[in-house]
Motif scaffolding. Sequence first.
Motif, mmCIF file in Angstrom:
data_model
loop_
_atom_site.group_PDB
_atom_site.id
_atom_site.type_symbol
_atom_site.label_atom_id
_atom_site.label_comp_id
_atom_site.label_asym_id
_atom_site.label_seq_id
_atom_site.Cartn_x
_atom_site.Cartn_y
_atom_site.Cartn_z
ATOM 1 N N PRO A 268 0.813 -1.153 0.056
ATOM 2 C CA PRO A 268 -0.003 0.015 0.139
ATOM 3 C C PRO A 268 0.872 1.421 -0.058
ATOM 4 N N ALA A 269 1.848 1.375 0.858
ATOM 5 C CA ALA A 269 2.666 2.506 1.075
ATOM 6 C C ALA A 269 3.289 2.736 -0.654
ATOM 7 N N ARG B 197 2.100 1.800 -3.559
ATOM 8 C CA ARG B 197 1.150 2.348 -4.381
ATOM 9 C C ARG B 197 0.741 3.662 -3.951
ATOM 10 N N ARG C 24 1.855 2.946 7.162
ATOM 11 C CA ARG C 24 1.164 2.320 6.083
ATOM 12 C C ARG C 24 -0.328 2.698 5.975
ATOM 13 N N LEU D 171 -0.960 6.482 5.434
ATOM 14 C CA LEU D 171 -0.635 6.825 4.440
ATOM 15 C C LEU D 171 -1.761 6.756 3.574
ATOM 16 N N VAL E 147 -3.365 9.914 0.935
ATOM 17 C CA VAL E 147 -3.424 10.125 -0.340
ATOM 18 C C VAL E 147 -4.599 10.950 -0.900
ATOM 19 N N VAL F 120 -4.999 2.550 -3.858
ATOM 20 C CA VAL F 120 -3.939 2.028 -2.609
ATOM 21 C C VAL F 120 -4.492 1.245 -1.571
#
Lengths: 517, 319
Positions: free
Chosen positions: A3-4, A6, B234, B237, B241, B308
Amino acid sequence: MKPAARAILAALALIGPLFAAGCAADDTSPAPPDQTDTFTFAISGDPSSLNPINTGDRWGLTTTNVVYSPLARVEADGTVRNELAESIEPAADGRSVTVKLKPDVVWSDGEPLTAADVVFTYTNKAVKDNGNADLLWIGDQPITATAVDALTVRFDLPEASAAALSNIATETYIIPQHIYGDVTDFSGAELEPLALGSGPYKLVEYQRGEYLRFEANELYYGGAPAIQHLVFRIVPNADSVKTALQTGEVDGASVSPSQVADLAGAPVDIHSYAQGRVGYLGVIEPRVPDLALRQALFFALDREEINLAAYLDPAYFENAYSILPPGNPYATTDLERYDQDVERARTLLAAAGLNPTLVLAYAASNAAQATQATIIQQQGAAAGITIELSALDGTALYEEVEKGADAPFDLFLGGYIMGIDPDAYSLLFRTAASANFFSYSNPVVDALFDQGLVELDDARRETIYGDIQRAIAGDAIFYPILDSFDNLAINQRVGGVAQAKLIPVYHFEDWSKFTLA
Amino acid sequence: MLVYVARRLAQVVPLLAVVTLAVFFALRLAPYDFVDSITTPNMTAEHVAIVRSRYGLDDPAWLQYLRWLGRVVQGDLGYSLASQHSIAADLAQRLPNTIVLVLPAYLTALILAIALGLVAAARHGRPLDRLIDTIGAVGIAMPPFWFALLLIYLFGYFLGLFPIIGMHTVGDRGLPDLLRHLFLPYLVLVVAFFPDLTRYVRSSAISQLDEDYVTVQRAFGASDAQLFRRHVSRNVLLPVVTQIGLALPMLVTGAVITETVFSWPGVGTYFLQGARALDYPVILAVLLLSATLVMVGNLLADVLYVVVDPRVRLGKTAT
């Protein structure tokens, strides 16, 4: 993909093209001018028009005066200084003016400047749709220009007009027919090519929102400029201008009186000059029909105190007493000045049995007016007149003024620069004139304006306009406050300010006269 | 997903029509128009009437709007009333200038915010957290124009290290010169952008700390550093985004005040000049662009979220 990772890829996909677009703006351009041979002057915005036929805003006119030349100009004291003209001869009957051009004047491309260029310019300027024809019309007919020979132009007036005689050769900047002869529409803000004239500098680059860059015109009839490069840097924020003057990033700019004190210790000299402006307190006559009340209000006021509060020091203003600015050659002091007399104000109010409340409007964005309004409110209260303040948008204020008796206020603060010829002021005070913000009407004044317009004898003109000033002062609809000076801060490395000569609107008469230490 | 994107894009058009209509008629509520703003006492009434007629301002409001709309749907943003210059050309020149300023500032603020936000969350309630929180509060409370003037005084005037006007030295379009001009406004914008983002990251991270997976990881003996590096960061984030998508319109109107103070020739100063003069084609064009980016930014935020986080499906949220 994690995920990070991406997230980062997605963000880059989004912003990458935008950043590339941003960097792509870095195009090639001419080599930078030598800063030691450049005079940088800060202006507050882009010129509204670079077309000399119709430009009317401060920066448009300033730029025009750098690149082009008029036949002649009127100095602040009313005398005429010839530029392209060698002589200007009005006919005895006041119906025509003959202008002889200086020989050997050339455009910056080397072509000779002739009578044909003058006729071309005036003919296009007189077209109403081009947007600046007012001064070239008398009644419903235009003034016409004819080339008598290569260096002589005759202007024919449809009827005698003293104002036109004094205006005709001034304020019109001549454009070259051999460059703009094919242009069919002169109503636009820019010509193609952008500028080519006979003035001291050539415009070589214009970056909208950033700067205008000029190079010396070696062929200038007044002598090639001593400084090779001139830059008008566009800086909208007044605080940034002040700091740029302090750091030397710009060499010159117009500053406010309060900024002058901040510039103490900076490497600049302050040059203050009268703008030929009248700042005033206006009365909307239908809203305050009582003459005694208007007079009482005027006697309650002390213009010196109002001016000192708003402009800090007598070095930055001159008290005004008439509809004409104090420096105007036709201005008279032989009229009712309304010097402060609180007792007389109270007596007038008592005699009329009045206990008035008036609303005073001013432009909210104008700090000087806000101060003036507050002082006027205090002075009114001392004489028994309650004044309520109303801060409006500057343009909205004038829209409201036009409603006359239906305006939401009684008094307002304003100012104008109308030029030297006293007939121009008829636009403000003649019955139903376009800028008669006071809804003022006095048939005697109207008749005097009619006489002044056609009177060719200067002494008799002076008498007529003296009578007009006295009549308007007597009617107490207009309280002149001051001519506020423009203050130019100029870096001490720049010489020749006196020779370049400070003039209203254009800032300097001849930009070629500056030198750099 | 393509169907979803197409459907969302189709919604943009009527929304833009509503936005421009509202703005146009809001402008009509002003007691004056562009011509009044340039009228001086020495213009005759006839002169003013000619100018007003030339700009079509004497036509009924609905006709002016339809004429403007008719041009826009053909891709023509029209001409500025004040300069008579093509608005599309002006924007093409000014938009990159604004992007060059706003984009690096936003990215820096984002990176700074992620770092500070995570550190603050890790030290939740301790002095470091309170310090970061205080810095953020001061940053939010500080008007950008005031901070800009402070920087101008310190770096421009007192230390004389950086130029304070514009984007380039006259005639010098080189990168080093651009960077020197960029530094101060960039710093102002970083300080303007990062506090909100930091608080956002911090609160997201703190809420993550209450999740079951954190308890599990702690039970397995993970250190704070491992926990934040491998897991919390993670998950934090993901919403960040979406913030990037929502920030898209800032590339047009994100620096109006800062641009004005530094005479940066971007969209902000252009918009402000237009607004002052009631130059309605300019105002409408910038707002059209900005509104488009708001909508596209929202769409992008949704799409990025799916990209994501594979657990999210657009079909479910599109109804």
